[in-house]
Scaffold this motif. Structure first.
Motif, PDB file in Angstrom:
ATOM      1  N   TYR A 206      15.393   4.690   5.288  1.00 33.02           N
ATOM      2  CA  TYR A 206      15.486   4.808   3.840  1.00 33.02           C
ATOM      3  C   TYR A 206      14.134   5.059   3.161  1.00 33.02           C
ATOM      4  O   TYR A 206      14.070   5.143   1.937  1.00 33.02           O
ATOM      5  CB  TYR A 206      16.126   3.552   3.250  1.00 33.02           C
ATOM      6  CG  TYR A 206      15.420   2.258   3.600  1.00 33.02           C
ATOM      7  CD1 TYR A 206      14.329   1.810   2.862  1.00 33.02           C
ATOM      8  CD2 TYR A 206      15.852   1.490   4.673  1.00 33.02           C
ATOM      9  CE1 TYR A 206      13.677   0.635   3.181  1.00 33.02           C
ATOM     10  CE2 TYR A 206      15.213   0.304   4.997  1.00 33.02           C
ATOM     11  CZ  TYR A 206      14.131  -0.122   4.256  1.00 33.02           C
ATOM     12  OH  TYR A 206      13.490  -1.283   4.586  1.00 33.02           O
ATOM     13  N   PHE A 207      13.046   5.174   3.911  1.00 29.16           N
ATOM     14  CA  PHE A 207      11.733   5.389   3.306  1.00 29.16           C
ATOM     15  C   PHE A 207      10.932   6.403   4.116  1.00 29.16           C
ATOM     16  O   PHE A 207      10.957   6.382   5.358  1.00 29.16           O
ATOM     17  CB  PHE A 207      10.952   4.077   3.226  1.00 29.16           C
ATOM     18  CG  PHE A 207       9.529   4.253   2.744  1.00 29.16           C
ATOM     19  CD1 PHE A 207       9.267   4.453   1.402  1.00 29.16           C
ATOM     20  CD2 PHE A 207       8.479   4.245   3.640  1.00 29.16           C
ATOM     21  CE1 PHE A 207       7.970   4.627   0.950  1.00 29.16           C
ATOM     22  CE2 PHE A 207       7.176   4.411   3.211  1.00 29.16           C
ATOM     23  CZ  PHE A 207       6.921   4.610   1.855  1.00 29.16           C
ATOM     24  N   SER A 208      10.217   7.280   3.414  1.00 28.84           N
ATOM     25  CA  SER A 208       9.356   8.255   4.078  1.00 28.84           C
ATOM     26  C   SER A 208       8.238   8.658   3.126  1.00 28.84           C
ATOM     27  O   SER A 208       8.388   8.599   1.896  1.00 28.84           O
ATOM     28  CB  SER A 208      10.152   9.490   4.516  1.00 28.84           C
ATOM     29  OG  SER A 208      10.644  10.178   3.381  1.00 28.84           O
ATOM     30  N   GLN A 258      20.677   1.109  -0.428  1.00 23.70           N
ATOM     31  CA  GLN A 258      21.611   0.239  -1.135  1.00 23.70           C
ATOM     32  C   GLN A 258      20.996  -1.159  -1.162  1.00 23.70           C
ATOM     33  O   GLN A 258      20.959  -1.858  -0.156  1.00 23.70           O
ATOM     34  CB  GLN A 258      22.970   0.224  -0.443  1.00 23.70           C
ATOM     35  CG  GLN A 258      24.008  -0.632  -1.157  1.00 23.70           C
ATOM     36  CD  GLN A 258      25.388  -0.511  -0.545  1.00 23.70           C
ATOM     37  OE1 GLN A 258      25.786   0.550  -0.096  1.00 23.70           O
ATOM     38  NE2 GLN A 258      26.116  -1.604  -0.508  1.00 23.70           N
ATOM     39  N   ILE A 259      20.514  -1.574  -2.337  1.00 21.55           N
ATOM     40  CA  ILE A 259      19.798  -2.839  -2.440  1.00 21.55           C
ATOM     41  C   ILE A 259      20.736  -4.014  -2.652  1.00 21.55           C
ATOM     42  O   ILE A 259      20.403  -5.150  -2.308  1.00 21.55           O
ATOM     43  CB  ILE A 259      18.751  -2.773  -3.564  1.00 21.55           C
ATOM     44  CG1 ILE A 259      19.415  -2.382  -4.893  1.00 21.55           C
ATOM     45  CG2 ILE A 259      17.649  -1.786  -3.208  1.00 21.55           C
ATOM     46  CD1 ILE A 259      18.467  -2.398  -6.066  1.00 21.55           C
ATOM     47  N   LEU A 265      19.491   2.243  -5.049  1.00 22.87           N
ATOM     48  CA  LEU A 265      18.233   2.584  -5.710  1.00 22.87           C
ATOM     49  C   LEU A 265      17.616   3.785  -5.016  1.00 22.87           C
ATOM     50  O   LEU A 265      17.417   3.779  -3.802  1.00 22.87           O
ATOM     51  CB  LEU A 265      17.263   1.398  -5.671  1.00 22.87           C
ATOM     52  CG  LEU A 265      15.844   1.665  -6.217  1.00 22.87           C
ATOM     53  CD1 LEU A 265      15.904   2.032  -7.696  1.00 22.87           C
ATOM     54  CD2 LEU A 265      14.946   0.460  -5.990  1.00 22.87           C
ATOM     55  N   MET A 266      17.319   4.806  -5.799  1.00 23.67           N
ATOM     56  CA  MET A 266      16.681   6.009  -5.273  1.00 23.67           C
ATOM     57  C   MET A 266      15.427   6.296  -6.106  1.00 23.67           C
ATOM     58  O   MET A 266      15.483   6.302  -7.344  1.00 23.67           O
ATOM     59  CB  MET A 266      17.632   7.198  -5.314  1.00 23.67           C
ATOM     60  CG  MET A 266      17.048   8.474  -4.712  1.00 23.67           C
ATOM     61  SD  MET A 266      18.253   9.834  -4.624  1.00 23.67           S
ATOM     62  CE  MET A 266      18.586  10.093  -6.363  1.00 23.67           C
ATOM     63  N   ALA A 267      14.312   6.524  -5.428  1.00 23.04           N
ATOM     64  CA  ALA A 267      13.055   6.798  -6.114  1.00 23.04           C
ATOM     65  C   ALA A 267      12.296   7.880  -5.359  1.00 23.04           C
ATOM     66  O   ALA A 267      12.343   7.957  -4.124  1.00 23.04           O
ATOM     67  CB  ALA A 267      12.208   5.528  -6.220  1.00 23.04           C
ATOM     68  N   ARG A 268      11.592   8.711  -6.136  1.00 25.17           N
ATOM     69  CA  ARG A 268      10.765   9.774  -5.560  1.00 25.17           C
ATOM     70  C   ARG A 268       9.460   9.849  -6.347  1.00 25.17           C
ATOM     71  O   ARG A 268       9.475  10.025  -7.568  1.00 25.17           O
ATOM     72  CB  ARG A 268      11.488  11.123  -5.604  1.00 25.17           C
ATOM     73  CG  ARG A 268      10.647  12.307  -5.080  1.00 25.17           C
ATOM     74  CD  ARG A 268      11.384  13.614  -5.270  1.00 25.17           C
ATOM     75  NE  ARG A 268      10.583  14.763  -4.922  1.00 25.17           N
ATOM     76  CZ  ARG A 268      10.532  15.321  -3.711  1.00 25.17           C
ATOM     77  NH1 ARG A 268      11.269  14.819  -2.754  1.00 25.17           N
ATOM     78  NH2 ARG A 268       9.764  16.364  -3.466  1.00 25.17           N
TER      79      ARG A 268
END
Length: 332
Positions: A206-208, A258-259, A265-268
């Motif tokens: 879920y993170f990069s 999915q928190i 939660l989606m962030a860029r």
């Protein structure tokens, strides 16, 4: 007397047999004794075991491995409000309509991968006695190919395109208190095309984070008939020109998880550092979306965007929206 002697003899023989039997059954410790067993004198027979092989036809499964994974999210939001002329609490009739499409396709085979994501957003609002205004307007298309180097590191190359669908206006009121607008942006004015190569760190699904050591960005302003009044660069493009190219160092981080139950939660975050300008010209953009799924069709979405780009404005730009609407996901 003779009979008595015979009885004594029989008793002696019987006692000797019992003593002999008890002695014969006494266990003997054989540990340490070199006892060799003789080969059985009985003959053994050997022979040939005849068998007939049975041919089993191979089972062919008519299935193909699909290395592609696709996902499409479609959302529609409608907001409407109406007030009677004698509504004492105050208010204005309004109608708003918005929609968004998020398509993602991912190919993964062994150590190679490719991801393409398209995000299309558009929305408008109309208040009584006012001009129509945009609430959302974005075209975003990101393409990335990567080669796995280790458990968490990849070598990647990406191409990203960004622009908008419709004309953008700045609104003001004239001396008669009438609402007027002036054109400040439109499709491909501005438009951005970014090519980047470098390394990507992806410790979890879920993170990069992409580290683009070699990045080039082209800024387009194809319509030169209007100029930005609040800066002299027109999105960094010189007046009268339609194109600008920059070399830079870029960082792009993505978070999508999915928190909570039914809450995602989606962030860029994107940072762009031009090589040929001072550090004060670093561009920052943060997109955050919090989505809660009410049921299979309805959801609540809270979006926020923060942008700092001195080529557009000297101050931080921000937008926020909250919407309740209908959402479809394919495949489910």
């Amino acid at each position: 007397m003779k009979s008595f002697n015979i009885c004594l003899l029989l008793l002696f023989i019987t006692s000797s047999s019992l003593i002999a039997q008890e002695i014969d059954t006494v266990p003997i410790e054989t540990k340490g004794l070199e006892i060799k067993l003789k080969r059985s004198p009985l003959p053994s027979r050997t022979g040939i075991l005849n068998y007939t092989p049975i041919k089993i036809p191979p089972v062919v499964i008519a299935e193909k491995i699909n290395y592609w994974k696709t996902r499409t999210n479609v959302g529609i939001n409608i907001n409407q409000g109406t007030f009677s002329n004698n509504w004492k609490a105050g208010g204005v009739n309004s109608f708003a309509l918005g929609g968004a499409i998020d398509y993602r396709a991912e190919y993964r085979k062994e150590g190679y991968g490719y991801i393409s994501q398209v995000m299309l957003e558009y929305g408008k609002i109309k208040n009584k006695d006012q001009l129509q205004k945009k609430t959302r307007d974005r075209i975003f298309w990101d393409n990335k190919a990567d080669l796995r180097l280790s458990k968490s590191w990849y070598f990647f190359g990406s191409v990203t395109f960004e622009s908008q669908f419709d004309n953008g206006y700045a609104y003001f009121r004239n001396s008669k208190n009438e609402e007027r607008d002036t054109l400040v942006s439109k499709f491909m004015s501005p438009g951005y095309l970014t090519e980047s190569i470098g390394f990507e760190y992806k410790p979890v699904g879920y993170f990069s984070t992409r580290i683009g050591t070699g990045t080039a960005r082209q800024t387009f302003k194809l319509d030169t008939t209007f100029n930005q009044q609040f800066n002299g660069g027109n999105f960094g493009v010189e007046r009268g020109k339609k194109f600008k190219n920059e070399l830079a160092f870029q960082i792009v981080s993505n978070f999508d998880k999915q928190i909570f139950k039914n809450v995602n939660l989606m962030a860029r975050y994107q940072m762009f550092i031009p090589y040929d300008r001072k550090l004060e010209h670093i561009d920052h953009r943060l997109d955050v979306e919090l989505r809660s799924q009410i049921n299979r069709l309805m959801n609540v979405t809270l979006r926020g965007v923060g942008l700092f780009d001195k080529d557009s404005d000297k101050e931080i730009q921000a937008s926020q929206s909250l919407a309740i609407g209908i959402a479809f996901t394919f495949p489910r």
